[in-house]
Design an enzyme around this catalytic site. Sequence first.
Site, short mmCIF file in Angstrom:
data_model
loop_
_atom_site.label_atom_id
_atom_site.label_comp_id
_atom_site.label_asym_id
_atom_site.label_seq_id
_atom_site.Cartn_x
_atom_site.Cartn_y
_atom_site.Cartn_z
N CYS A 1 -0.34 -8.60 42.99
CA CYS A 1 0.66 -9.56 43.45
C CYS A 1 1.85 -8.83 44.07
CB CYS A 1 1.09 -10.42 42.26
SG CYS A 1 2.38 -11.60 42.65
N CYS B 1 5.24 -10.33 43.24
CA CYS B 1 5.70 -10.01 41.87
C CYS B 1 6.18 -8.57 41.77
CB CYS B 1 4.57 -10.20 40.87
SG CYS B 1 3.66 -11.72 41.05
N ASP B 2 5.44 -7.64 42.37
CA ASP B 2 5.64 -6.23 42.04
C ASP B 2 6.12 -5.36 43.18
OD1 ASP B 2 4.77 -6.80 39.47
OD2 ASP B 2 2.67 -6.42 39.95
C1 FAD Z 1 -0.92 -8.44 37.15
C2 FAD Z 1 -0.13 -9.71 37.45
C3 FAD Z 1 1.25 -9.64 37.49
C4 FAD Z 1 1.97 -10.81 37.75
N1 FAD Z 1 3.34 -10.72 37.76
C5 FAD Z 1 4.06 -11.85 37.99
C6 FAD Z 1 5.49 -11.80 37.99
O1 FAD Z 1 6.10 -10.72 37.83
N2 FAD Z 1 6.15 -12.96 38.20
C7 FAD Z 1 5.52 -14.15 38.42
O2 FAD Z 1 6.18 -15.18 38.57
N3 FAD Z 1 4.17 -14.23 38.42
C8 FAD Z 1 3.43 -13.11 38.22
N4 FAD Z 1 2.07 -13.17 38.26
C9 FAD Z 1 1.43 -14.47 38.54
C10 FAD Z 1 1.44 -15.32 37.27
O3 FAD Z 1 0.93 -14.56 36.21
C11 FAD Z 1 0.60 -16.57 37.47
O4 FAD Z 1 1.04 -17.27 38.61
C12 FAD Z 1 0.70 -17.49 36.25
O5 FAD Z 1 0.35 -16.81 35.07
C13 FAD Z 1 -0.20 -18.72 36.41
O6 FAD Z 1 -0.08 -19.50 35.26
P1 FAD Z 1 -1.17 -20.55 34.82
O7 FAD Z 1 -0.67 -21.14 33.55
O8 FAD Z 1 -1.52 -21.44 35.92
O9 FAD Z 1 -2.49 -19.70 34.55
P2 FAD Z 1 -2.81 -18.39 33.73
O10 FAD Z 1 -1.62 -17.57 33.49
O11 FAD Z 1 -3.96 -17.77 34.45
O12 FAD Z 1 -3.31 -18.94 32.33
C14 FAD Z 1 -4.48 -19.70 32.19
C15 FAD Z 1 -5.00 -19.53 30.79
O13 FAD Z 1 -6.02 -20.47 30.54
C16 FAD Z 1 -7.03 -19.85 29.77
N5 FAD Z 1 -8.29 -20.55 29.96
C17 FAD Z 1 -9.07 -20.57 31.06
N6 FAD Z 1 -10.16 -21.31 30.83
C18 FAD Z 1 -10.06 -21.76 29.55
C19 FAD Z 1 -10.90 -22.55 28.73
N7 FAD Z 1 -12.05 -23.04 29.18
N8 FAD Z 1 -10.53 -22.81 27.46
C20 FAD Z 1 -9.34 -22.33 26.99
N9 FAD Z 1 -8.50 -21.56 27.73
C21 FAD Z 1 -8.87 -21.28 28.99
C22 FAD Z 1 -7.07 -18.46 30.36
O14 FAD Z 1 -7.73 -17.59 29.47
C23 FAD Z 1 -5.60 -18.17 30.50
O15 FAD Z 1 -5.11 -17.66 29.31
C24 FAD Z 1 1.30 -12.03 38.00
C25 FAD Z 1 -0.09 -12.08 37.97
C26 FAD Z 1 -0.81 -10.93 37.70
C27 FAD Z 1 -2.31 -10.99 37.66
#
Ligand code: FAD
Length: 328
Positions: A133, A136-137
């Site tokens: 990302c 982000c970084d």
């Molecule tokens: C390496 C990295 C660094 C990042 N740094 C930043 C940053 O500095 N700032 C920023 O704003 N954003 C950052 N991001 C982006 C940010 O992490 C995502 O946009 C955000 O986490 C998305 O949130 P979400 O809740 O939609 O999904 P996610 O964070 O992906 O969470 C979804 C969750 O649902 C769970 N899940 C999936 N399927 C199931 C199921 N069937 N049953 C139960 N649980 C399930 C998954 O295991 C996961 O834990 C980064 C991303 C990455 C990969």
Amino acid sequence: MHQIIIIGSGPAGFTAAIYAARAGLKPVLFASSVAIGGELMNTTEVENFPGFPEGIQGPDLMQKMQEQAERFGTEVVYDDVVEVDFSGAVKRLTAGDGTVHEARTVIYATGSAYRKLGLPDEDRLSGHGVSWCATCDGFFFREKTIAVVGGGDSAMEEATFLTRFADKVYVIHRREELKASKIMQQRAFDNEKIEFVWNAEIAGIQGESQVTGVTLRSTVDGAESELALDGLFIAIGNDPRTHLVHGKLDLTADGTVAVEGRSSRTSSRGVFAAGDVVDPTYRQAITAAASGTVAALDAEHYLAAIDDHAEPEIVELDRVEVEALVER
Ligand SMILES: Cc1cc2nc3c(=O)[nH]c(=O)nc-3n(C[C@H](O)[C@H](O)[C@H](O)COP(=O)(O)OP(=O)(O)OC[C@H]3O[C@@H](n4cnc5c(N)ncnc54)[C@H](O)[C@@H]3O)c2cc1C
């Protein structure tokens, strides 16, 4: 039967849980059995989430979100949802341990997964020079030498964006032509900080506690060479986690769950979706959290609209009627 079940423990899921719990809906949140806390568990410093002027470690931020959701009565279940049945007014979810859970509404917040190279050191060095990302970084790579892997629009966009910080950005691509649109390619070609490494794939990532370089392997003759780097951005695609809902919820051309306009309403009544699983564009913690808020409020309004009506009518209400009620 539960009022609301949330699937996913990232910023979208926990924010939805905070709102739903404070609305007295006693949400149950399936956090997954292994990847609890979502994508931010894979990173170190998060500097762009409001409220933490000194920055916060990704896992600490997720811990705080979980504590806040639990403080208001969210029940967190450390299991995966492995099957869903959204066909009736009562939604049925099967957990990994085989138990079936019923709810009147579901918030689907399973996030999306960045594609990985599949190298042994990739996860170990995530947050230590390996990133998926640039938004982000990128800030952490001022005056550094970095590389972007990929040949599509997002790789070109990330590479161009990263030249704001880095002194030098290599773009490493397996072929000798790009998939990216002509305009994105030209923008990258015109940028003097970007240098293309054609016909090369990454065979290994070096670094003990921080990335120091990569081993490149030619896709033409297999010859290997070393490239010293401070960071590696992997931009080879992103897959919304929609496998559970294929054929059950409408998806967009991007593969995300389709929602109506700015709402979280999916094609199935009583099922709402939030976070990166609905977002092909922004994919940030704060946008996911905001989207979780929308989903919780939509679910709350939906339940309130239904509860205002007598039971037999509930079953008869079609989608348009429910929306009209929600609007009021
Ligand atoms: C390496 C990295 C660094 C990042 N740094 C930043 C940053 O500095 N700032 C920023 O704003 N954003 C950052 N991001 C982006 C940010 O992490 C995502 O946009 C955000 O986490 C998305 O949130 P979400 O809740 O939609 O999904 P996610 O964070 O992906 O969470 C979804 C969750 O649902 C769970 N899940 C999936 N399927 C199931 C199921 N069937 N049953 C139960 N649980 C399930 C998954 O295991 C996961 O834990 C980064 C991303 C990455 C990969």
